[in-house]
Design an enzyme around this catalytic site. Structure first.
Site, short mmCIF file in Angstrom:
data_model
loop_
_atom_site.label_atom_id
_atom_site.label_comp_id
_atom_site.label_asym_id
_atom_site.label_seq_id
_atom_site.Cartn_x
_atom_site.Cartn_y
_atom_site.Cartn_z
N THR A 18 0.81 -1.24 0.00
CA THR A 18 0.00 0.00 0.00
C THR A 18 0.84 1.28 0.00
O THR A 18 0.30 2.36 0.23
CB THR A 18 -0.93 0.04 1.24
OG1 THR A 18 -0.12 0.06 2.43
CG2 THR A 18 -1.88 -1.14 1.28
N TRP A 19 2.14 1.15 -0.24
CA TRP A 19 2.97 2.37 -0.24
C TRP A 19 2.45 3.30 -1.35
O TRP A 19 2.18 2.83 -2.46
CB TRP A 19 4.43 2.00 -0.47
CG TRP A 19 5.40 3.10 -0.20
CD1 TRP A 19 5.15 4.25 0.51
CD2 TRP A 19 6.76 3.17 -0.61
NE1 TRP A 19 6.30 5.01 0.58
CE2 TRP A 19 7.30 4.37 -0.10
CE3 TRP A 19 7.59 2.32 -1.35
CZ2 TRP A 19 8.64 4.75 -0.32
CZ3 TRP A 19 8.91 2.70 -1.56
CH2 TRP A 19 9.41 3.90 -1.06
N ASP A 47 -0.34 -5.22 3.41
CA ASP A 47 0.81 -4.65 4.10
C ASP A 47 0.73 -3.12 4.10
O ASP A 47 0.56 -2.51 3.04
CB ASP A 47 2.10 -5.06 3.38
CG ASP A 47 3.32 -4.40 4.00
OD1 ASP A 47 3.73 -4.86 5.08
OD2 ASP A 47 3.83 -3.41 3.44
N TYR A 52 3.37 5.40 5.56
CA TYR A 52 2.81 5.62 4.22
C TYR A 52 1.73 6.70 4.26
O TYR A 52 0.70 6.55 4.93
CB TYR A 52 2.23 4.32 3.63
CG TYR A 52 3.24 3.18 3.54
CD1 TYR A 52 4.62 3.42 3.55
CD2 TYR A 52 2.83 1.86 3.42
CE1 TYR A 52 5.54 2.39 3.48
CE2 TYR A 52 3.75 0.82 3.34
CZ TYR A 52 5.11 1.09 3.37
OH TYR A 52 6.02 0.06 3.29
N GLN A 158 10.73 -8.42 6.59
CA GLN A 158 10.26 -7.92 5.28
C GLN A 158 11.42 -7.18 4.62
O GLN A 158 11.92 -6.20 5.15
CB GLN A 158 9.07 -6.98 5.50
CG GLN A 158 8.46 -6.51 4.19
CD GLN A 158 7.27 -5.59 4.41
OE1 GLN A 158 7.31 -4.41 4.07
NE2 GLN A 158 6.19 -6.13 4.95
N TYR A 186 9.44 -7.27 -0.50
CA TYR A 186 8.84 -6.00 -0.95
C TYR A 186 9.45 -5.56 -2.28
O TYR A 186 10.53 -6.04 -2.65
CB TYR A 186 8.87 -4.93 0.14
CG TYR A 186 10.19 -4.25 0.51
CD1 TYR A 186 10.86 -3.39 -0.35
CD2 TYR A 186 10.71 -4.41 1.80
CE1 TYR A 186 12.00 -2.72 0.03
CE2 TYR A 186 11.86 -3.75 2.19
CZ TYR A 186 12.51 -2.90 1.30
OH TYR A 186 13.65 -2.25 1.68
P1 NDP Z 1 6.08 -2.86 -6.40
O1 NDP Z 1 7.28 -3.63 -6.84
O2 NDP Z 1 4.97 -3.57 -5.76
O3 NDP Z 1 5.55 -2.04 -7.67
C1 NDP Z 1 4.42 -1.21 -7.60
C2 NDP Z 1 4.25 -0.53 -8.96
O4 NDP Z 1 4.09 -1.52 -9.97
C3 NDP Z 1 3.04 0.37 -9.05
O5 NDP Z 1 3.42 1.47 -9.86
C4 NDP Z 1 2.00 -0.47 -9.75
O6 NDP Z 1 1.12 0.31 -10.57
C5 NDP Z 1 2.86 -1.31 -10.66
N1 NDP Z 1 2.26 -2.64 -10.89
C6 NDP Z 1 1.62 -3.43 -10.00
N2 NDP Z 1 1.24 -4.58 -10.56
C7 NDP Z 1 1.65 -4.54 -11.86
C8 NDP Z 1 1.55 -5.43 -12.94
N3 NDP Z 1 0.94 -6.62 -12.82
N4 NDP Z 1 2.06 -5.04 -14.13
C9 NDP Z 1 2.69 -3.85 -14.27
N5 NDP Z 1 2.82 -2.96 -13.26
C10 NDP Z 1 2.30 -3.30 -12.07
O7 NDP Z 1 6.65 -1.68 -5.46
P2 NDP Z 1 6.30 -1.11 -4.03
O8 NDP Z 1 7.36 -0.13 -3.72
O9 NDP Z 1 4.91 -0.64 -3.93
O10 NDP Z 1 6.51 -2.38 -3.07
C11 NDP Z 1 5.44 -3.24 -2.72
C12 NDP Z 1 5.01 -3.02 -1.28
O11 NDP Z 1 6.05 -3.41 -0.39
C13 NDP Z 1 4.76 -1.55 -0.90
O12 NDP Z 1 3.57 -1.05 -1.44
C14 NDP Z 1 4.83 -1.63 0.59
O13 NDP Z 1 3.63 -2.15 1.13
C15 NDP Z 1 6.00 -2.60 0.79
N6 NDP Z 1 7.31 -1.92 0.92
C16 NDP Z 1 7.97 -2.09 2.12
C17 NDP Z 1 9.18 -1.46 2.33
C18 NDP Z 1 9.87 -1.62 3.64
O14 NDP Z 1 10.83 -0.87 3.92
N7 NDP Z 1 9.43 -2.52 4.48
C19 NDP Z 1 9.82 -0.63 1.29
C20 NDP Z 1 9.07 -0.58 0.05
C21 NDP Z 1 7.88 -1.22 -0.11
P3 NDP Z 1 -0.41 0.65 -10.16
O15 NDP Z 1 -0.41 0.98 -8.69
O16 NDP Z 1 -0.74 1.79 -11.04
O17 NDP Z 1 -1.25 -0.56 -10.45
#
Ligand code: NDP
Length: 273
Positions: A18-19, A47, A52, A158, A186
């Site tokens: 959900t970031w 998550d 966030y 994580q 993540y």
């Molecule tokens: P992701 O690797 O999950 O990528 C998210 C991006 O990919 C968004 O722009 C989304 O677009 C796009 N996307 C999603 N599904 C697809 C698909 N099937 N095809 C093409 N593009 C796609 O990156 P995140 O940084 O969001 O990491 C995931 C999660 O991990 C975070 O949201 C958070 O909850 C967690 N996290 C934890 C961290 C930590 O320090 N503990 C650090 C970073 C992340 P759209 O939204 O437009 O669909």
């Protein structure tokens, strides 16, 4: 959806991140709808973190799970600067209010911080005793941090993991495997960036009538005891991510990915985003 034992619960191998949710009011209904669709499709692990959108993402989650809390496995994270004996219960209360629930299934320390781990763990254990959290865990902890932590209480770590970011394979993954601890990956699709346009991933994806993002998810999930938490607001992305749980990569695919992004041959500093 394939499941695994996570913190004593049955968790889907693909959950929802959900970031960046909760940052733009104009997107809110799309974000709520995406999370609800994901839950319907079996990605019922969500998550979030107090960080966030300054709590805004937790509010989006709260709206998405209203009326169906019992179907969802909620993970949230506390800021290291709140990870003291007084700070943790107060931060947890704020998260609970925003999430609209009276318990968080798994509550994580977002990254190692300034408070002694003993103090943080003690505060987590007290939250557990009071029923406000089911289990606790950590995020962005390298092997030395994990050794200092002395599990068994820790439910998960994580960390960043995708084909371009494989450092944890050298030591942290084997360590977690020996400890019997599931890892949450993540940024499993590298934040939807350039990696998804790489010709090799396009080739592998074409062989399976899949997409590069699905290949990334299947690649992450080739490991046992791994939960991937892609974030998606676009409903097509949500559907594709849920379907990726059925994709199995072949030896040939895995070798091609290894050639493009080799597994680490020595210790690398834990990468973080
Ligand atoms: P992701 O690797 O999950 O990528 C998210 C991006 O990919 C968004 O722009 C989304 O677009 C796009 N996307 C999603 N599904 C697809 C698909 N099937 N095809 C093409 N593009 C796609 O990156 P995140 O940084 O969001 O990491 C995931 C999660 O991990 C975070 O949201 C958070 O909850 C967690 N996290 C934890 C961290 C930590 O320090 N503990 C650090 C970073 C992340 P759209 O939204 O437009 O669909």
């Amino acid at each position: 959806m394939r499941t695994l034992d996570f913190a004593g619960l049955s968790a889907p191998v693909i959950g929802q991140g959900t970031w960046h949710m909760g940052e733009d009011p104009a997107q809110r209904q799309h974000e709520v709808a995406a999370l609800r669709l994901g839950i319907e499709l079996g990605m019922n692990l969500i998550d979030s973190a107090e960080m966030y959108a300054d709590g805004g993402a937790e509010e989006v989650v709260g709206e998405a799970i209203a009326g169906q809390r019992d179907k969802v496995l909620l993970v949230s994270k506390v800021y290291p600067h709140n990870a003291s004996s007084k700070g943790i219960p107060a931060a947890c209360e704020r998260s609970l209010r925003r999430l609209g629930t009276d318990y968080i299934d798994v509550y994580l320390l977002h990254w190692p911080g300034e408070y002694p781990l003993e103090e943080t763990v003690d505060a987590f254990e007290r939250l557990r005793d009071s029923g406000k959290i089911g289990r606790w865990g950590v995020s962005n902890f390298d092997v030395a941090d994990m050794e200092e932590l002395h599990p068994p209480g820790c439910a998960t770590n994580q960390v960043l993991y995708n084909p371009q970011q494989r450092g944890i394979e050298f030591d942290l993954l084997p360590w977690a495997h020996t400890a019997g601890m599931p890892i949450m990956a993540y940024c499993p699709i590298a934040q939807g960036g350039e990696l998804l346009k790489h010709p090799l991933l396009l080739d592998v994806a074409a062989r399976h009538h899949a997409t590069p993002a699905q290949v990334c998810l299947a690649w992450v999930l080739r490991m046992n005891d791994m939960i991937a938490i892609p974030k998606a607001v676009n409903p097509m992305h949500v559907r594709l991510n849920a379907e990726a749980a059925q994709l199995s990569l072949t030896e040939e695919d895995l070798n091609a990915i290894d050639n493009a992004w080799p597994a680490p041959a020595k210790k690398r500093h834990l990468a973080m985003i």
